[in-house]
Design a protein around this motif. Structure first.
Motif, PDB file in Angstrom:
ATOM      1  N   SER A   1     -17.950 -23.520 -18.078  1.00  0.00           N
ATOM      2  CA  SER A   1     -17.908 -24.948 -17.814  1.00  0.00           C
ATOM      3  C   SER A   1     -16.654 -25.329 -17.031  1.00  0.00           C
ATOM      4  O   SER A   1     -15.701 -24.572 -16.940  1.00  0.00           O
ATOM      5  CB  SER A   1     -17.919 -25.704 -19.132  1.00  0.00           C
ATOM      6  N   THR A   2     -16.687 -26.528 -16.479  1.00  0.00           N
ATOM      7  CA  THR A   2     -15.540 -27.046 -15.730  1.00  0.00           C
ATOM      8  C   THR A   2     -14.300 -27.092 -16.614  1.00  0.00           C
ATOM      9  O   THR A   2     -13.203 -26.773 -16.185  1.00  0.00           O
ATOM     10  CB  THR A   2     -15.845 -28.478 -15.243  1.00  0.00           C
ATOM     11  N   LYS A   3     -14.524 -27.482 -17.870  1.00  0.00           N
ATOM     12  CA  LYS A   3     -13.413 -27.606 -18.811  1.00  0.00           C
ATOM     13  C   LYS A   3     -12.730 -26.250 -19.006  1.00  0.00           C
ATOM     14  O   LYS A   3     -11.505 -26.153 -18.985  1.00  0.00           O
ATOM     15  CB  LYS A   3     -13.980 -28.111 -20.135  1.00  0.00           C
ATOM     16  N   ASN A   4     -13.561 -25.206 -19.154  1.00  0.00           N
ATOM     17  CA  ASN A   4     -12.992 -23.873 -19.353  1.00  0.00           C
ATOM     18  C   ASN A   4     -12.237 -23.404 -18.126  1.00  0.00           C
ATOM     19  O   ASN A   4     -11.190 -22.777 -18.235  1.00  0.00           O
ATOM     20  CB  ASN A   4     -14.094 -22.878 -19.708  1.00  0.00           C
ATOM     21  N   ILE A   5     -12.800 -23.681 -16.946  1.00  0.00           N
ATOM     22  CA  ILE A   5     -12.109 -23.312 -15.714  1.00  0.00           C
ATOM     23  C   ILE A   5     -10.770 -24.031 -15.653  1.00  0.00           C
ATOM     24  O   ILE A   5      -9.739 -23.434 -15.330  1.00  0.00           O
ATOM     25  CB  ILE A   5     -12.961 -23.659 -14.468  1.00  0.00           C
ATOM     26  N   GLY A   6     -10.787 -25.299 -16.019  1.00  0.00           N
ATOM     27  CA  GLY A   6      -9.552 -26.079 -16.025  1.00  0.00           C
ATOM     28  C   GLY A   6      -8.510 -25.496 -16.953  1.00  0.00           C
ATOM     29  O   GLY A   6      -7.354 -25.299 -16.565  1.00  0.00           O
ATOM     30  N   ILE A   7      -8.927 -25.174 -18.179  1.00  0.00           N
ATOM     31  CA  ILE A   7      -7.984 -24.648 -19.168  1.00  0.00           C
ATOM     32  C   ILE A   7      -7.472 -23.273 -18.738  1.00  0.00           C
ATOM     33  O   ILE A   7      -6.280 -22.983 -18.826  1.00  0.00           O
ATOM     34  CB  ILE A   7      -8.645 -24.600 -20.563  1.00  0.00           C
ATOM     35  N   THR A   8      -8.389 -22.427 -18.202  1.00  0.00           N
ATOM     36  CA  THR A   8      -7.973 -21.097 -17.744  1.00  0.00           C
ATOM     37  C   THR A   8      -6.926 -21.206 -16.638  1.00  0.00           C
ATOM     38  O   THR A   8      -5.902 -20.521 -16.673  1.00  0.00           O
ATOM     39  CB  THR A   8      -9.188 -20.305 -17.214  1.00  0.00           C
ATOM     40  N   SER A   9      -7.186 -22.097 -15.666  1.00  0.00           N
ATOM     41  CA  SER A   9      -6.224 -22.204 -14.560  1.00  0.00           C
ATOM     42  C   SER A   9      -4.922 -22.835 -15.023  1.00  0.00           C
ATOM     43  O   SER A   9      -3.859 -22.501 -14.515  1.00  0.00           O
ATOM     44  CB  SER A   9      -6.802 -22.970 -13.371  1.00  0.00           C
ATOM     45  N   LEU A  10      -5.017 -23.711 -16.009  1.00  0.00           N
ATOM     46  CA  LEU A  10      -3.794 -24.308 -16.565  1.00  0.00           C
ATOM     47  C   LEU A  10      -2.890 -23.227 -17.147  1.00  0.00           C
ATOM     48  O   LEU A  10      -1.686 -23.179 -16.876  1.00  0.00           O
ATOM     49  CB  LEU A  10      -4.177 -25.320 -17.649  1.00  0.00           C
ATOM     50  N   PHE A  11      -3.494 -22.317 -17.914  1.00  0.00           N
ATOM     51  CA  PHE A  11      -2.695 -21.252 -18.512  1.00  0.00           C
ATOM     52  C   PHE A  11      -2.238 -20.239 -17.477  1.00  0.00           C
ATOM     53  O   PHE A  11      -1.165 -19.648 -17.594  1.00  0.00           O
ATOM     54  CB  PHE A  11      -3.472 -20.577 -19.647  1.00  0.00           C
ATOM     55  N   LEU A  12      -3.055 -20.010 -16.438  1.00  0.00           N
ATOM     56  CA  LEU A  12      -2.641 -19.116 -15.353  1.00  0.00           C
ATOM     57  C   LEU A  12      -1.406 -19.692 -14.668  1.00  0.00           C
ATOM     58  O   LEU A  12      -0.426 -18.983 -14.405  1.00  0.00           O
ATOM     59  CB  LEU A  12      -3.777 -18.936 -14.342  1.00  0.00           C
ATOM     60  N   ALA A  13      -1.441 -21.003 -14.401  1.00  0.00           N
ATOM     61  CA  ALA A  13      -0.294 -21.662 -13.773  1.00  0.00           C
ATOM     62  C   ALA A  13       0.937 -21.542 -14.659  1.00  0.00           C
ATOM     63  O   ALA A  13       2.034 -21.230 -14.186  1.00  0.00           O
ATOM     64  CB  ALA A  13      -0.621 -23.128 -13.500  1.00  0.00           C
ATOM     65  N   LEU A  14       0.743 -21.737 -15.962  1.00  0.00           N
ATOM     66  CA  LEU A  14       1.853 -21.619 -16.909  1.00  0.00           C
ATOM     67  C   LEU A  14       2.446 -20.210 -16.876  1.00  0.00           C
ATOM     68  O   LEU A  14       3.665 -20.021 -16.809  1.00  0.00           O
ATOM     69  CB  LEU A  14       1.360 -21.958 -18.317  1.00  0.00           C
ATOM     70  N   ALA A  15       1.556 -19.193 -16.883  1.00  0.00           N
ATOM     71  CA  ALA A  15       2.019 -17.804 -16.857  1.00  0.00           C
ATOM     72  C   ALA A  15       2.786 -17.517 -15.567  1.00  0.00           C
ATOM     73  O   ALA A  15       3.797 -16.805 -15.576  1.00  0.00           O
ATOM     74  CB  ALA A  15       0.837 -16.850 -16.999  1.00  0.00           C
ATOM     75  N   LEU A  16       2.312 -18.072 -14.451  1.00  0.00           N
ATOM     76  CA  LEU A  16       2.979 -17.843 -13.160  1.00  0.00           C
ATOM     77  C   LEU A  16       4.351 -18.499 -13.123  1.00  0.00           C
ATOM     78  O   LEU A  16       5.313 -17.913 -12.626  1.00  0.00           O
ATOM     79  CB  LEU A  16       2.112 -18.365 -12.009  1.00  0.00           C
ATOM     80  N   VAL A  17       4.430 -19.715 -13.649  1.00  0.00           N
ATOM     81  CA  VAL A  17       5.731 -20.397 -13.694  1.00  0.00           C
ATOM     82  C   VAL A  17       6.709 -19.588 -14.544  1.00  0.00           C
ATOM     83  O   VAL A  17       7.864 -19.390 -14.173  1.00  0.00           O
ATOM     84  CB  VAL A  17       5.569 -21.831 -14.242  1.00  0.00           C
ATOM     85  N   LEU A  18       6.205 -19.074 -15.690  1.00  0.00           N
ATOM     86  CA  LEU A  18       7.064 -18.268 -16.555  1.00  0.00           C
ATOM     87  C   LEU A  18       7.496 -16.979 -15.849  1.00  0.00           C
ATOM     88  O   LEU A  18       8.640 -16.540 -15.997  1.00  0.00           O
ATOM     89  CB  LEU A  18       6.350 -17.957 -17.871  1.00  0.00           C
ATOM     90  N   SER A  19       6.585 -16.381 -15.050  1.00  0.00           N
ATOM     91  CA  SER A  19       6.951 -15.198 -14.260  1.00  0.00           C
ATOM     92  C   SER A  19       8.075 -15.531 -13.301  1.00  0.00           C
ATOM     93  O   SER A  19       9.008 -14.744 -13.112  1.00  0.00           O
ATOM     94  CB  SER A  19       5.760 -14.692 -13.432  1.00  0.00           C
ATOM     95  N   TYR A  20       7.966 -16.703 -12.686  1.00  0.00           N
ATOM     96  CA  TYR A  20       8.982 -17.104 -11.708  1.00  0.00           C
ATOM     97  C   TYR A  20      10.325 -17.341 -12.402  1.00  0.00           C
ATOM     98  O   TYR A  20      11.361 -16.871 -11.929  1.00  0.00           O
ATOM     99  CB  TYR A  20       8.537 -18.368 -10.966  1.00  0.00           C
ATOM    100  N   ILE A  21      10.289 -18.039 -13.540  1.00  0.00           N
ATOM    101  CA  ILE A  21      11.532 -18.302 -14.276  1.00  0.00           C
ATOM    102  C   ILE A  21      12.202 -16.982 -14.638  1.00  0.00           C
ATOM    103  O   ILE A  21      13.420 -16.843 -14.555  1.00  0.00           O
ATOM    104  CB  ILE A  21      11.245 -19.146 -15.542  1.00  0.00           C
TER     105      ILE A  21
END
Lengths: 129, 174
Positions: free
Chosen positions: B5-25
């Motif tokens: 669902s759209t909601k799941n895609i949204g949540i998955t990408s939200l956590f992907l973005a979070l993981a990427l930001v943490l990688s950058y930090i």
């Protein structure tokens, strides 16, 4: 509360086992790197780049396509990475090594510097190969 | 949860973005102990939260994408290979430990830290054909436990709060 207590039991077991493994790892480490090294082997891209005796002072420039990538220095029976062109410079910070089995690794340039004993006393080698 | 669902895609990408930001930090933090492969493992915070909120499949998906994107942006081709082997070993161990329901999240996270480092060092030994690298393992073992505990404690505090927020959003959108 009761379920919390049983949960804690397995956590304590886990950390106790980890602690025991840790003690063994450090013991193994100290026994393997006890003796002083004789030969310093430099590997680049899995191939032996050169072997150098440690009783003489050397300065080895490792080049790739004519560009200096790493500079290794052997001085007073100790080996260290003087220069590296990689971004993190971890290998420079690793300091000096002198005992058998100790290594300096430069992951980005795929360079491994290993200290070896003379052939008869190379304990780590005979265990791992 | 699969990505349907759209909601799941949204949540998955939200956590992907979070993981990427943490990688950058993580790339910004200074290195205290000069050992290859020793990192705080901040991205693992996002991964372990996904593992607890959803499942192994979602966590793997996010982790693989995170490793490839972060590898190309901040690392090298080899760092991708090392991270992948470490990530999979640690995620498998964490999933098994979580399924037994006998360990706290802090313990699961520190086991993940240990096995991430183990996976990385095994891969490094294979790639470099040099088994002397294992002399770094004692330090990596300690590092994995300590960073794992820190990540685990943060995750333990975040999880109930996140469950509240995400649960609320899902209700509101339906």
């Amino acid at each position: 509360m009761k379920s919390n207590k049983t949960n804690m039991k397995y956590d304590i077991i886990f950390f106790a086992v980890a602690l025991i493994i840790l003690v063994f790892l450090f013991l193994a480490y100290f026994f393997m790197t006890r003796s002083n090294g004789y030969i310093c082997e430099i590997k680049k891209d899995n191939k032996i780049y050169g072997e150098y005796k440690m009783d003489k002072d050397h300065e080895i420039d490792i080049k790739e396509n004519g560009k200096l990538v790493n500079a290794v220095v052997i001085k007073d029976h100790e080996v260290y990475m003087k220069e590296a062109d990689c971004p993190d410079k971890l290998c420079e910070k690793m300091g000096k090594i002198s005992r058998v089995g100790e290594t300096i690794v430069c992951l980005p340039n795929k360079i491994v510097i290993t200290i070896k004993g003379d052939k008869g006393s190379d304990s780590l080698d005979s265990m791992t190969k | 949860m699969g990505v349907k669902s759209t909601k799941n895609i949204g949540i998955t990408s939200l956590f992907l973005a979070l993981a990427l930001v943490l990688s950058y930090i993580e790339t910004l933090l200074p290195v205290f102990i000069p050992i290859p492969g020793l990192k705080i493992g901040l991205p693992n915070l996002a991964i372990i939260i996904v593992l607890y909120l959803y499942d192994f499949k979602t966590a793997s998906l996010i982790n693989v994408m995170r490793i490839f994107i972060a590898g190309f942006m901040f690392g090298s081709a080899f760092s991708i290979v090392y991270s992948l082997s470490g990530a999979f070993l640690s995620m498998i161990i964490m999933t098994i430990m979580k399924k037994t329901k006998k360990f706290s999240i802090v313990t699961v996270s520190s086991a993940g830290g240990i096995f991430h480092n183990l996976g990385q060092i095994i891969m490094a030994a294979i790639v470099m054909e040099n088994y002397y690298i294992f002399t770094y393992f004692p330090v990596l073992f300690v590092g994995g436990i300590i960073t794992g505990i820190v990540i685990g404690i943060i995750a333990r505090e975040l999880l109930p709060r996140l469950r509240k927020i995400i649960g609320f959003e899902i209700k509101g959108s339906e």
